[in-house]
Design an enzyme around this catalytic site. Sequence first.
Site, PDB file in Angstrom:
ATOM      1  CG  HIS A 264      -1.816   1.188   1.340  1.00 37.92           C
ATOM      2  ND1 HIS A 264      -3.124   1.183   0.916  1.00 37.92           N
ATOM      3  CD2 HIS A 264      -1.595   2.439   1.812  1.00 37.92           C
ATOM      4  CE1 HIS A 264      -3.663   2.372   1.122  1.00 37.92           C
ATOM      5  NE2 HIS A 264      -2.756   3.163   1.671  1.00 37.92           N
ATOM      6  CD  GLU A 265       1.573   3.688   3.719  1.00 38.98           C
ATOM      7  OE1 GLU A 265       1.795   4.785   3.174  1.00 38.98           O
ATOM      8  OE2 GLU A 265       0.508   3.444   4.323  1.00 38.98           O
ATOM      9  CG  HIS A 268       0.206   6.252  -0.633  1.00 39.13           C
ATOM     10  ND1 HIS A 268      -0.780   7.008  -1.193  1.00 39.13           N
ATOM     11  CD2 HIS A 268      -0.375   5.595   0.421  1.00 39.13           C
ATOM     12  CE1 HIS A 268      -1.929   6.822  -0.508  1.00 39.13           C
ATOM     13  NE2 HIS A 268      -1.710   5.962   0.477  1.00 39.13           N
ATOM     14  CD  GLU A 294      -5.723   5.652   0.550  1.00 41.45           C
ATOM     15  OE1 GLU A 294      -5.589   4.547   1.093  1.00 41.45           O
ATOM     16  OE2 GLU A 294      -4.955   6.615   0.790  1.00 41.45           O
TER      17      GLU A 294
END
Length: 499
Positions: A264-265, A268, A294
Site C-alpha cells: 500500500h505505502e 503511494h 489513495e
Amino acid sequence: MNNAVSKLKEYMQKFQQYETIENLLYWDLSTMTPEKGVESKADAIGYISTEAFRLSTSDEYGALLKELSTPEQFEQLDDALKVTVQRELRNYERFVRVPEDFYTEYVTCKARSQKAWEAAKKADDYSLYAPHLDKIISMTKQYVHYMEPELPPYEVLIDMFEEGMDTYTIDRIFDELKEGLRPLLAKIKESKQPDLSALKGTYDIPAQKKLQELLLSYIGFDFSMGAVAESEHPFTTGIGSGDVRVTNHFREDDPIAAIFSAIHEGGHAIFDQNISPVYENTVVRQVNLMGLHESQSRFYENILGRNRNFWTPLYEKIGDLLPQFRNIPFETFYRAINEVKPSLIRIDADEVTYCLHIILRYEIERAIFNDEVTTEELPSLWNDKMEELLGIRPSTDAEGILQDTHWSDGSFGYFPSYLLGSVYDGMFLEQIEKELGSIDELLAQGKIMEITKWLNKNIHQNGSLYTSAEVIQRICQKEISAKPLLNYFNRKYSEIYSL
Ligand code: ZN
C-alpha cells in the site's frame, strides 16, 4: 522570464524548503525520536509550519497571485503555472478570511481533542471525548464558514481533500455501491468460510523486513530515491526532491498485515517518485488529491496485491525468507488475503466490506453537517448504521465510534476519499485491460512493471495537474462510476467463494 513569474517561483522554492524541513522533522518524530525529544521536535514543526502559513497568507503573496491571475498575465502561463496560480489564490483567499485568534484557538482545540480521543479510546469511555468532539464540530463548521461563507460547509470539506468532488456525485456512487454489494455479501455469508489455521505462528521480523524490500523493488519502488523505516502507523512522505520514504509496522504474529502495508505505502511512494521533475516549483509536484493518491496505493494493495497471479512468481521466495510459508498451501494463503467477513474495525476490513465502513462514516458526517444529529446521539447512530450496513453491532465504543482519529483533528470529509480511490481503481483496471490485455496474465508472467509503467505514464507523471475527475475523463473517457469496481468484486469473489 516575466518578473511576476520569477517571483512566484521564488515563493514556491521557499515553500518547498519549509515543507522539506517540516517533513523531515515529522519523519524523525514518527520513526526515531526518543520520548524526551518529542516536545522540541513538535515545537520546531509548529514553528516552521507557522512561518510557511504566514508567508502563504502575506499581503505581498496575495497581491502577486492576483496580478498573475489577471487575463493578460494568466494566458501567458503554462498549464502547471496556471494550476499553481488558481490553487494558490483559492487557498490564499480562503485562509485570509479566517481571523487569526480563531485559527489559533482552533489549532489548540484540535490538539486537546486528539489527546482526549486517545484517552477516551484507551478507557473505552465516549463521555471523556464527547465535549471535545462537540467543540471540534462547531469550530470546524465555523472555520469552513469563514473560508467559504456562501457554500455548504460539508461541500467545502470534501473539496479540500478531493478537489472538484461534491456530495451529489458521492451520493450517486455510494448508493450504487450499497445496492450492488448487498446481494454479493449475502451470498458470501451463505457460503463456506476457509480454514486459515495453517497461518498461525511466529514470524521472524528481520525476515519480514527483507520480504518488504523484495516486494517494494518488485512493484517498482526506486530505492535510489527512497528509504524505509518503522513507525506505529505506516505512512509515506516526500522529503525534498528525489526522496520519498515509507514506513511499516511489523508484528511477529501477523506477517500478512505488514506485507499489505508495504504494498500500500509502496503504491503511494511510486506515485510521488514518478512525478515529472518539470513540475518542480509548482503545486503540481504535490498531490493533495487524496482520492487520487489513495487510488494508487489501493491499486497496488488490492487490485494487484490481492490477485492470485501477483503471487505466482513470488510465493516460493516468501518461503525462502519465512520458512513457515513452505507449509502453508498457496490456496490457503490466497483465501486468507481475500477473506470477506463483516468486522468492526475499518483498518482490519477486507476490500469488499471496507466500502461499507466508509459509507457509514460518510452518512454520519452528512448528518453532522446537516445538523441532524447531536454529539450525544453519535455512538448509537454509529451502532445502528453498523447493524444496517454490515449486520454486526459493536458492544463498546472503542470498537465503534472511538476507533478512528480523523474527527478528533477536524478532518471531516477525508473518509470518502478512501473509497473514491477504490472506485477509480475499478475504472483504471478496466482501461488497463483494454490497453494491455489481461492483468492476470501480466502478473502471472511477472510483468508487473508493464502495469507500473502504464500508471507512471497515465497518472503519476502528471502529479496534480488534473483533478481526479479530469484524470478519469482523460484516461477512460467516462464519468466516474462504481460499476467497474462492482464488476471486479463480483467476478473475483464469485470464483473465490464458488458463488
Ligand atoms: Zn493510503
